[in-house]
Design an enzyme around this catalytic site. Structure first.
Site, PDB file in Angstrom:
ATOM      1  N   ARG A 120     -19.067  17.401 -29.011  1.00  0.00           N
ATOM      2  CA  ARG A 120     -17.800  17.777 -29.657  1.00  0.00           C
ATOM      3  C   ARG A 120     -16.613  16.932 -29.190  1.00  0.00           C
ATOM      4  O   ARG A 120     -15.461  17.324 -29.343  1.00  0.00           O
ATOM      5  CB  ARG A 120     -17.500  19.270 -29.475  1.00  0.00           C
ATOM      6  CG  ARG A 120     -18.546  20.180 -30.100  1.00  0.00           C
ATOM      7  CD  ARG A 120     -18.106  21.634 -30.072  1.00  0.00           C
ATOM      8  NE  ARG A 120     -19.108  22.472 -30.732  1.00  0.00           N
ATOM      9  CZ  ARG A 120     -20.120  23.052 -30.104  1.00  0.00           C
ATOM     10  NH1 ARG A 120     -20.272  22.878 -28.801  1.00  0.00           N
ATOM     11  NH2 ARG A 120     -20.987  23.790 -30.764  1.00  0.00           N
ATOM     12  N   LYS A 142      -8.869   6.311 -36.237  1.00  0.00           N
ATOM     13  CA  LYS A 142      -9.810   6.457 -37.352  1.00  0.00           C
ATOM     14  C   LYS A 142     -11.169   5.919 -36.927  1.00  0.00           C
ATOM     15  O   LYS A 142     -11.290   4.766 -36.526  1.00  0.00           O
ATOM     16  CB  LYS A 142      -9.322   5.697 -38.585  1.00  0.00           C
ATOM     17  CG  LYS A 142      -8.371   6.460 -39.473  1.00  0.00           C
ATOM     18  CD  LYS A 142      -8.160   5.700 -40.765  1.00  0.00           C
ATOM     19  CE  LYS A 142      -7.336   6.489 -41.762  1.00  0.00           C
ATOM     20  NZ  LYS A 142      -7.179   5.750 -43.028  1.00  0.00           N
ATOM     21  N   GLU A 184      -5.800  -9.003 -43.133  1.00  0.00           N
ATOM     22  CA  GLU A 184      -5.180  -7.705 -42.863  1.00  0.00           C
ATOM     23  C   GLU A 184      -3.693  -7.895 -42.542  1.00  0.00           C
ATOM     24  O   GLU A 184      -2.860  -7.044 -42.846  1.00  0.00           O
ATOM     25  CB  GLU A 184      -5.888  -7.014 -41.698  1.00  0.00           C
ATOM     26  CG  GLU A 184      -5.568  -5.541 -41.544  1.00  0.00           C
ATOM     27  CD  GLU A 184      -6.383  -4.630 -42.446  1.00  0.00           C
ATOM     28  OE1 GLU A 184      -5.844  -3.588 -42.862  1.00  0.00           O
ATOM     29  OE2 GLU A 184      -7.557  -4.952 -42.719  1.00  0.00           O
ATOM     30  N   LYS A 220       1.956  -0.444 -36.598  1.00  0.00           N
ATOM     31  CA  LYS A 220       0.952   0.584 -36.859  1.00  0.00           C
ATOM     32  C   LYS A 220       1.154   1.787 -35.953  1.00  0.00           C
ATOM     33  O   LYS A 220       0.985   2.937 -36.378  1.00  0.00           O
ATOM     34  CB  LYS A 220      -0.469   0.037 -36.702  1.00  0.00           C
ATOM     35  CG  LYS A 220      -1.522   1.105 -37.020  1.00  0.00           C
ATOM     36  CD  LYS A 220      -2.900   0.579 -37.272  1.00  0.00           C
ATOM     37  CE  LYS A 220      -3.824   1.694 -37.742  1.00  0.00           C
ATOM     38  NZ  LYS A 220      -5.204   1.231 -37.993  1.00  0.00           N
ATOM     39  N   GLU A 230      -3.050  11.148 -41.401  1.00  0.00           N
ATOM     40  CA  GLU A 230      -2.907  10.684 -42.772  1.00  0.00           C
ATOM     41  C   GLU A 230      -2.613  11.808 -43.757  1.00  0.00           C
ATOM     42  O   GLU A 230      -3.286  11.971 -44.776  1.00  0.00           O
ATOM     43  CB  GLU A 230      -4.152   9.884 -43.210  1.00  0.00           C
ATOM     44  CG  GLU A 230      -3.857   8.925 -44.357  1.00  0.00           C
ATOM     45  CD  GLU A 230      -5.003   7.983 -44.683  1.00  0.00           C
ATOM     46  OE1 GLU A 230      -5.374   7.902 -45.847  1.00  0.00           O
ATOM     47  OE2 GLU A 230      -5.509   7.327 -43.751  1.00  0.00           O
ATOM     48  N   ARG A 234       1.064   7.705 -43.531  1.00  0.00           N
ATOM     49  CA  ARG A 234       0.035   6.792 -43.036  1.00  0.00           C
ATOM     50  C   ARG A 234      -0.777   6.161 -44.157  1.00  0.00           C
ATOM     51  O   ARG A 234      -1.384   5.102 -43.975  1.00  0.00           O
ATOM     52  CB  ARG A 234      -0.876   7.518 -42.049  1.00  0.00           C
ATOM     53  CG  ARG A 234      -1.880   6.602 -41.367  1.00  0.00           C
ATOM     54  CD  ARG A 234      -2.548   7.270 -40.187  1.00  0.00           C
ATOM     55  NE  ARG A 234      -3.627   6.448 -39.655  1.00  0.00           N
ATOM     56  CZ  ARG A 234      -4.278   6.711 -38.539  1.00  0.00           C
ATOM     57  NH1 ARG A 234      -3.965   7.772 -37.815  1.00  0.00           N
ATOM     58  NH2 ARG A 234      -5.256   5.914 -38.127  1.00  0.00           N
ATOM     59  N   ASN A 238      -3.068   1.815 -46.312  1.00  0.00           N
ATOM     60  CA  ASN A 238      -4.195   1.546 -47.213  1.00  0.00           C
ATOM     61  C   ASN A 238      -3.851   0.512 -48.282  1.00  0.00           C
ATOM     62  O   ASN A 238      -4.639   0.291 -49.209  1.00  0.00           O
ATOM     63  CB  ASN A 238      -4.651   2.844 -47.894  1.00  0.00           C
ATOM     64  CG  ASN A 238      -5.312   3.801 -46.925  1.00  0.00           C
ATOM     65  OD1 ASN A 238      -5.934   3.380 -45.950  1.00  0.00           O
ATOM     66  ND2 ASN A 238      -5.152   5.093 -47.159  1.00  0.00           N
ATOM     67  N   HIS A 241      -6.518  -1.681 -49.914  1.00  0.00           N
ATOM     68  CA  HIS A 241      -7.835  -1.211 -49.490  1.00  0.00           C
ATOM     69  C   HIS A 241      -8.669  -0.596 -50.609  1.00  0.00           C
ATOM     70  O   HIS A 241      -9.897  -0.647 -50.546  1.00  0.00           O
ATOM     71  CB  HIS A 241      -7.695  -0.193 -48.350  1.00  0.00           C
ATOM     72  CG  HIS A 241      -7.405  -0.829 -47.025  1.00  0.00           C
ATOM     73  ND1 HIS A 241      -6.254  -1.551 -46.778  1.00  0.00           N
ATOM     74  CD2 HIS A 241      -8.118  -0.871 -45.859  1.00  0.00           C
ATOM     75  CE1 HIS A 241      -6.275  -1.989 -45.530  1.00  0.00           C
ATOM     76  NE2 HIS A 241      -7.394  -1.597 -44.957  1.00  0.00           N
ATOM     77  N   HIS A 245     -12.090  -2.367 -50.493  1.00  0.00           N
ATOM     78  CA  HIS A 245     -13.356  -1.728 -50.121  1.00  0.00           C
ATOM     79  C   HIS A 245     -14.418  -1.936 -51.197  1.00  0.00           C
ATOM     80  O   HIS A 245     -15.595  -2.172 -50.888  1.00  0.00           O
ATOM     81  CB  HIS A 245     -13.140  -0.237 -49.882  1.00  0.00           C
ATOM     82  CG  HIS A 245     -12.554   0.080 -48.546  1.00  0.00           C
ATOM     83  ND1 HIS A 245     -12.113   1.338 -48.197  1.00  0.00           N
ATOM     84  CD2 HIS A 245     -12.329  -0.698 -47.458  1.00  0.00           C
ATOM     85  CE1 HIS A 245     -11.641   1.313 -46.966  1.00  0.00           C
ATOM     86  NE2 HIS A 245     -11.766   0.095 -46.491  1.00  0.00           N
ATOM     87  N   HIS A 257     -13.883  -7.651 -44.404  1.00  0.00           N
ATOM     88  CA  HIS A 257     -12.889  -6.625 -44.703  1.00  0.00           C
ATOM     89  C   HIS A 257     -11.484  -7.189 -44.916  1.00  0.00           C
ATOM     90  O   HIS A 257     -10.831  -6.900 -45.925  1.00  0.00           O
ATOM     91  CB  HIS A 257     -12.863  -5.596 -43.573  1.00  0.00           C
ATOM     92  CG  HIS A 257     -11.818  -4.544 -43.752  1.00  0.00           C
ATOM     93  ND1 HIS A 257     -11.925  -3.526 -44.673  1.00  0.00           N
ATOM     94  CD2 HIS A 257     -10.608  -4.373 -43.141  1.00  0.00           C
ATOM     95  CE1 HIS A 257     -10.843  -2.768 -44.626  1.00  0.00           C
ATOM     96  NE2 HIS A 257     -10.035  -3.261 -43.703  1.00  0.00           N
TER      97      HIS A 257
END
Length: 347
Positions: A120, A142, A184, A220, A230, A234, A238, A241, A245, A257
């Site tokens: 956990r 993330k 990026e 960031k 998010e 936030r 993206n 993206h 993606h 990427h």
């Protein structure tokens, strides 16, 4: 040594220090009570830096073991994830122990997800070794793996205890990975404007590497601090993206990427210009940035991209798309669109 604090629910530092890998043990000792550490790396990075990091960790009294995955996006899978979990369990890692992610975005994502879910949640430290990871993916918590339906559909928010960015490791970065990181960076140029956009437009990042990394990481960090999981702001991160993606997956991840994101930014910039949301001067400046990262012509939109975007939305349970629309350099806004509206917007 410079640093940036990420002010989330459990604040942590991003440390910027050349030669920092040799001091990784002392930095990590300050942020975790772990006795045992599993260093997760990949077949590209491990031969270069695993011994240096492991020696530093052992020198500070940690019991160190490692787990090396095959380099590449294909390893960001449930199979590899379960192999890391099995390694933690079979080596008797406890809730008070920790994972160290030594590598680029794939390593950081999958090692972070293993740490987020084992017992956990156990501590994770991110030691990014690519430009993209130092400026983006290692920051913000993330974590996740890919599913056949799309990227990052299985994941969790799990903030690291520390991010250690040692720009010296970039000396061994292949040119393709430089371009990936700069791709990026094109996103940050549009979002933040200012000095980041200036550096990207000049096209001389290698002579300003430390400054560029710190500026992007700092931007960031501010966004993540304002919206840790998010819920709103936030989503700006993206930009590029949604299409990016899909392009990655369509190429079977032969398009990396960051390059895919830069192509996504190119499509969003063109659409904003055509719709009158983006002025001609800013559009030309964005084109200069994109040209400097290798996007020299507008990517063609393959109809299969829309199929993949649609599948991704269905798999994630989303009924619409939070499109990041470029109104100007330093002025990007989140706009909700239905899938059909988004298709018309970029088509």
């Amino acid at each position: 040594m410079n640093s940036v604090c990420v002010n989330v629910s459990a604040p942590y530092q991003i440390l910027f220090e050349r030669g920092g890998l040799k001091r990784a043990g002392s930095f990590i000792k300050d942020v975790t009570r772990a006795k045992k550490l599993l260093v997760v790396s990949d077949t590209n990075v491990a031969p270069l830096y695993l011994a240096i990091v492991s020696s530093s960790l052992s020198g500070e009294g940690f019991e160190v073991s490692d787990f090396v995955i095959e380099a590449g996006e294909q390893s960001k899978s449930t199979k590899t994830y379960l192999s890391i979990i099995d390694a933690l369990a079979s080596r008797s890692f406890k809730r008070t122990d920790a994972v160290v992610a030594l590598g680029g975005g794939v390593v950081g994502d999958i090692a972070g997800f293993a740490a987020a879910t084992y017992m956990r949640g156990i501590d994770v430290v991110q030691i990014p070794t690519t430009l993209l990871a130092m400026t983006d993916s290692a920051i913000g918590g993330k974590t996740g793996v890919d599913l056949p339906q799309g990227k990052n559909l299985l994941g969790a928010f799990h903030q690291p205890k520390l991010v250690l960015a040692d720009a010296d490791v970039l000396s061994t970065l292949p040119e393709r990975e430089w371009q990936n990181g700069l791709g990026e960076g094109a996103k940050y140029a549009c979002l933040a404007g200012g000095r980041i956009a200036e550096l990207m437009a000049d096209g001389d990042i290698k002579n300003h590497t430390d400054e560029f990394i710190e500026l992007c990481a700092g931007y960031k960090a501010k966004i993540v601090a304002a919206d840790e999981k998010e819920g709103g702001l936030r989503a700006l991160l993206n930009l590029g993206h949604t299409v990016g993606h899909a392009m990655e997956k369509l190429s079977d991840f032969q398009i990396p990427h960051g390059v895919a994101v830069a192509n996504g930014v190119a499509i969003m910039a063109r659409s904003a210009f055509i719709c009158g949301e983006l002025c001609e001067n800013d559009y030309k400046n964005i084109q200069t940035v994109l040209h400097n990262v290798g996007v020299t012509e507008l990517p063609k939109i393959d109809g299969r991209i829309f199929d993949l975007i649609s599948m991704d939305k269905k798999a994630s349970g989303a009924s619409d798309i939070s499109a990041v629309v470029i109104h100007g350099i330093g002025d990007c806004r989140i706009q909700k669109m239905s899938f059909e509206e988004f298709k018309a917007y970029i088509g």
